[in-house]
Scaffold this motif. Structure first.
Motif, mmCIF file in Angstrom:
data_model
loop_
_atom_site.group_PDB
_atom_site.id
_atom_site.type_symbol
_atom_site.label_atom_id
_atom_site.label_comp_id
_atom_site.label_asym_id
_atom_site.label_seq_id
_atom_site.Cartn_x
_atom_site.Cartn_y
_atom_site.Cartn_z
ATOM 1 N N ASP A 61 -73.601 37.193 36.017
ATOM 2 C CA ASP A 61 -73.426 37.333 37.464
ATOM 3 C C ASP A 61 -74.734 37.088 38.218
ATOM 4 O OD1 ASP A 61 -71.917 37.739 39.748
ATOM 5 O OD2 ASP A 61 -72.182 39.915 39.726
ATOM 6 N N GLY A 62 -75.389 35.975 37.862
ATOM 7 C CA GLY A 62 -76.615 35.592 38.556
ATOM 8 C C GLY A 62 -77.892 36.055 37.888
ATOM 9 N N VAL A 63 -77.778 36.980 36.940
ATOM 10 C CA VAL A 63 -78.939 37.454 36.202
ATOM 11 C C VAL A 63 -79.113 36.588 34.959
ATOM 12 C CG1 VAL A 63 -79.955 39.363 34.913
ATOM 13 C CG2 VAL A 63 -78.684 39.813 37.024
ATOM 14 N N VAL A 64 -80.282 35.985 34.802
ATOM 15 C CA VAL A 64 -80.582 35.156 33.640
ATOM 16 C C VAL A 64 -81.650 35.864 32.812
ATOM 17 C CG1 VAL A 64 -81.423 32.927 32.817
ATOM 18 C CG2 VAL A 64 -80.034 33.048 34.905
ATOM 19 N N LEU A 65 -81.362 36.075 31.528
ATOM 20 C CA LEU A 65 -82.289 36.785 30.656
ATOM 21 C C LEU A 65 -82.403 36.081 29.318
ATOM 22 C CD1 LEU A 65 -81.277 40.539 31.120
ATOM 23 C CD2 LEU A 65 -83.420 39.489 31.846
ATOM 24 N N ALA A 66 -83.617 36.093 28.766
ATOM 25 C CA ALA A 66 -83.857 35.615 27.413
ATOM 26 C C ALA A 66 -84.554 36.717 26.626
ATOM 27 C CB ALA A 66 -84.713 34.349 27.441
ATOM 28 N N ASP A 67 -84.715 36.495 25.325
ATOM 29 C CA ASP A 67 -85.299 37.429 24.365
ATOM 30 C C ASP A 67 -84.242 38.450 23.932
ATOM 31 O OD1 ASP A 67 -87.994 38.573 23.085
ATOM 32 O OD2 ASP A 67 -86.747 40.242 23.762
ATOM 33 N N SER A 68 -83.976 38.461 22.632
ATOM 34 C CA SER A 68 -82.849 39.243 22.128
ATOM 35 C C SER A 68 -82.980 40.735 22.406
ATOM 36 C CB SER A 68 -82.668 39.001 20.625
ATOM 37 O OG SER A 68 -83.817 39.380 19.890
ATOM 38 N N THR A 69 -84.161 41.321 22.186
ATOM 39 C CA THR A 69 -84.278 42.761 22.399
ATOM 40 C C THR A 69 -84.242 43.111 23.884
ATOM 41 O OG1 THR A 69 -86.695 42.625 22.189
ATOM 42 C CG2 THR A 69 -85.445 43.213 20.217
ATOM 43 N N ALA A 70 -84.798 42.249 24.722
ATOM 44 C CA ALA A 70 -84.709 42.485 26.170
ATOM 45 C C ALA A 70 -83.249 42.456 26.624
ATOM 46 C CB ALA A 70 -85.516 41.426 26.919
ATOM 47 N N ILE A 71 -82.486 41.540 26.060
ATOM 48 C CA ILE A 71 -81.062 41.448 26.412
ATOM 49 C C ILE A 71 -80.322 42.703 25.948
ATOM 50 C CG2 ILE A 71 -78.919 40.173 26.007
ATOM 51 C CD1 ILE A 71 -80.688 37.625 25.776
ATOM 52 N N LEU A 72 -80.665 43.208 24.770
ATOM 53 C CA LEU A 72 -80.032 44.438 24.291
ATOM 54 C C LEU A 72 -80.287 45.601 25.249
ATOM 55 C CD1 LEU A 72 -80.732 44.441 20.425
ATOM 56 C CD2 LEU A 72 -78.708 43.602 21.641
ATOM 57 N N VAL A 73 -81.520 45.716 25.727
ATOM 58 C CA VAL A 73 -81.853 46.779 26.680
ATOM 59 C C VAL A 73 -81.009 46.628 27.944
ATOM 60 C CG1 VAL A 73 -83.664 47.677 28.199
ATOM 61 C CG2 VAL A 73 -84.185 47.149 25.813
ATOM 62 N N TYR A 74 -80.920 45.434 28.451
ATOM 63 C CA TYR A 74 -80.145 45.165 29.665
ATOM 64 C C TYR A 74 -78.675 45.530 29.476
ATOM 65 C CZ TYR A 74 -77.600 42.361 33.133
ATOM 66 O OH TYR A 74 -76.739 41.941 34.113
ATOM 67 N N LEU A 75 -78.079 45.042 28.392
ATOM 68 C CA LEU A 75 -76.652 45.292 28.163
ATOM 69 C C LEU A 75 -76.381 46.779 27.979
ATOM 70 C CD1 LEU A 75 -75.809 42.337 25.735
ATOM 71 C CD2 LEU A 75 -75.186 42.532 28.158
ATOM 72 N N ALA A 76 -77.274 47.459 27.247
ATOM 73 C CA ALA A 76 -77.080 48.893 27.022
ATOM 74 C C ALA A 76 -77.176 49.677 28.316
ATOM 75 C CB ALA A 76 -78.101 49.403 26.010
ATOM 76 N N GLN A 77 -78.163 49.331 29.140
ATOM 77 C CA GLN A 77 -78.343 50.074 30.388
ATOM 78 C C GLN A 77 -77.235 49.778 31.392
ATOM 79 O OE1 GLN A 77 -82.346 49.629 31.939
ATOM 80 N NE2 GLN A 77 -83.036 51.330 30.676
ATOM 81 N N LYS A 78 -76.768 48.540 31.418
ATOM 82 C CA LYS A 78 -75.755 48.188 32.421
ATOM 83 C C LYS A 78 -74.344 48.550 31.987
ATOM 84 C CE LYS A 78 -74.212 44.559 35.558
ATOM 85 N NZ LYS A 78 -74.441 43.190 36.068
ATOM 86 N N TYR A 79 -74.046 48.393 30.700
ATOM 87 C CA TYR A 79 -72.660 48.518 30.253
ATOM 88 C C TYR A 79 -72.438 49.589 29.182
ATOM 89 C CZ TYR A 79 -72.231 43.949 32.535
ATOM 90 O OH TYR A 79 -72.242 42.916 33.456
ATOM 91 N N GLY A 80 -73.495 50.233 28.709
ATOM 92 C CA GLY A 80 -73.359 51.114 27.559
ATOM 93 C C GLY A 80 -72.939 52.536 27.854
ATOM 94 N N ASN A 81 -72.811 52.895 29.126
ATOM 95 C CA ASN A 81 -72.391 54.254 29.507
ATOM 96 C C ASN A 81 -73.256 55.335 28.851
ATOM 97 O OD1 ASN A 81 -70.176 53.403 31.149
ATOM 98 N ND2 ASN A 81 -69.000 53.002 29.273
ATOM 99 N N GLY A 82 -74.552 55.043 28.706
ATOM 100 C CA GLY A 82 -75.479 56.025 28.180
ATOM 101 C C GLY A 82 -75.460 56.201 26.685
ATOM 102 N N ARG A 83 -74.618 55.425 25.988
ATOM 103 C CA ARG A 83 -74.457 55.661 24.545
ATOM 104 C C ARG A 83 -75.525 54.960 23.716
ATOM 105 N NH1 ARG A 83 -69.521 53.585 20.603
ATOM 106 N NH2 ARG A 83 -70.423 54.396 18.668
ATOM 107 N N TRP A 84 -75.894 53.744 24.070
ATOM 108 C CA TRP A 84 -76.667 52.888 23.170
ATOM 109 C C TRP A 84 -78.176 52.947 23.379
ATOM 110 C CZ3 TRP A 84 -74.366 50.784 19.062
ATOM 111 C CH2 TRP A 84 -72.964 50.701 19.084
ATOM 112 N N LEU A 85 -78.608 53.557 24.465
ATOM 113 C CA LEU A 85 -80.046 53.642 24.740
ATOM 114 C C LEU A 85 -80.344 54.983 25.390
ATOM 115 C CD1 LEU A 85 -82.843 52.355 24.835
ATOM 116 C CD2 LEU A 85 -82.215 51.276 27.000
#
Length: 208
Positions: A61-85
């Motif tokens: 949705d307009g956010v462009v990200l690279a680097d696998s661990t950075a992407i994991l942080v982003y996905l966990a914070q945005k969609y993880g409901n507090g579970r993954w990070l």
């Protein structure tokens, strides 16, 4: 929600980390194959997405990200409901420790060993395998204390570490001596939404 564009190369463990996280979170995804063999990652179109010319990358949705661990942080914070990070300082720091291991010792050990055998990379195989076993011994000891790398619930630390450790045997790094590591891999593989990375030997894709 819109599908997340996922720029992928299926035999990349870095890309698999993101694929696994997207699947564990059950997020709609549009997979875009980046043909590394043909140099697609070095073309202007892809360099506009990731200036380093590496996979993976995502567009959300307009956010462009690279680097696998950075992407994991982003996905966990945005969609993880507090579970993954974890959000507490200690928990977050413990996860960061393992993200650093994923980008450092795992990359220089099991990931590099696999690069040698699967992709023909010119590294010292004996040294790389020795480094891998030194690392796996430490991880096995850590996993004697808990089910996952940070406590008894899975986090993005486990997602970051899984791919290259699970595929270490492809780089002639046996997991036979690491019972706790093998049990940890099995726990990750039992998570709802788990998706594996294709197994390869000498550049030939085998069953997943």
């Amino acid at each position: 929600m819109r599908a997340i564009k996922f720029y992928d190369f299926p035999r990349s463990g870095h890309a698999h980390r993101v694929e696994l996280m997207l699947s564990l979170l059950q997020l709609p995804t549009e997979n875009i194959f980046v043909d590394l063999a043909k140099g697609a990652h070095k073309q202007p179109e892809y360099l506009a997405i990731n200036a380093f010319g590496q996979v993976p990358a995502i567009e959300d949705d307009g956010v462009v990200l690279a680097d696998s661990t950075a992407i994991l942080v982003y996905l966990a914070q945005k969609y993880g409901n507090g579970r993954w990070l974890p959000t507490d300082p200690v928990g977050a720091a413990k996860v960061q420790r393992w993200l650093s291991v994923a980008s450092g010792a795992i990359a220089a050990g099991p990931a590099r060993a696999r690069l040698i055998t699967v992709f023909g990379a010119q590294y010292n195989a004996e040294e790389t395998i020795a480094q891998s076993h030194a690392l796996l011994k430490i991880i096995d000891q850590e996993l004697a204390k808990s089910d996952y790398l940070v406590g008894n619930e899975p986090t993005i630390a486990d997602v970051a570490g899984y791919s290259y450790i699970a595929h270490a045997p492809e780089g002639n790094v046996s997991l036979d001596d690491y019972a706790n590591v093998r049990a940890w891999l099995a726990r990750i593989e039992a998570l709802p939404g788990f998706v594996g990375m294709p197994r390869t030997v000498a550049g030939l894709q085998l069953t997943a």
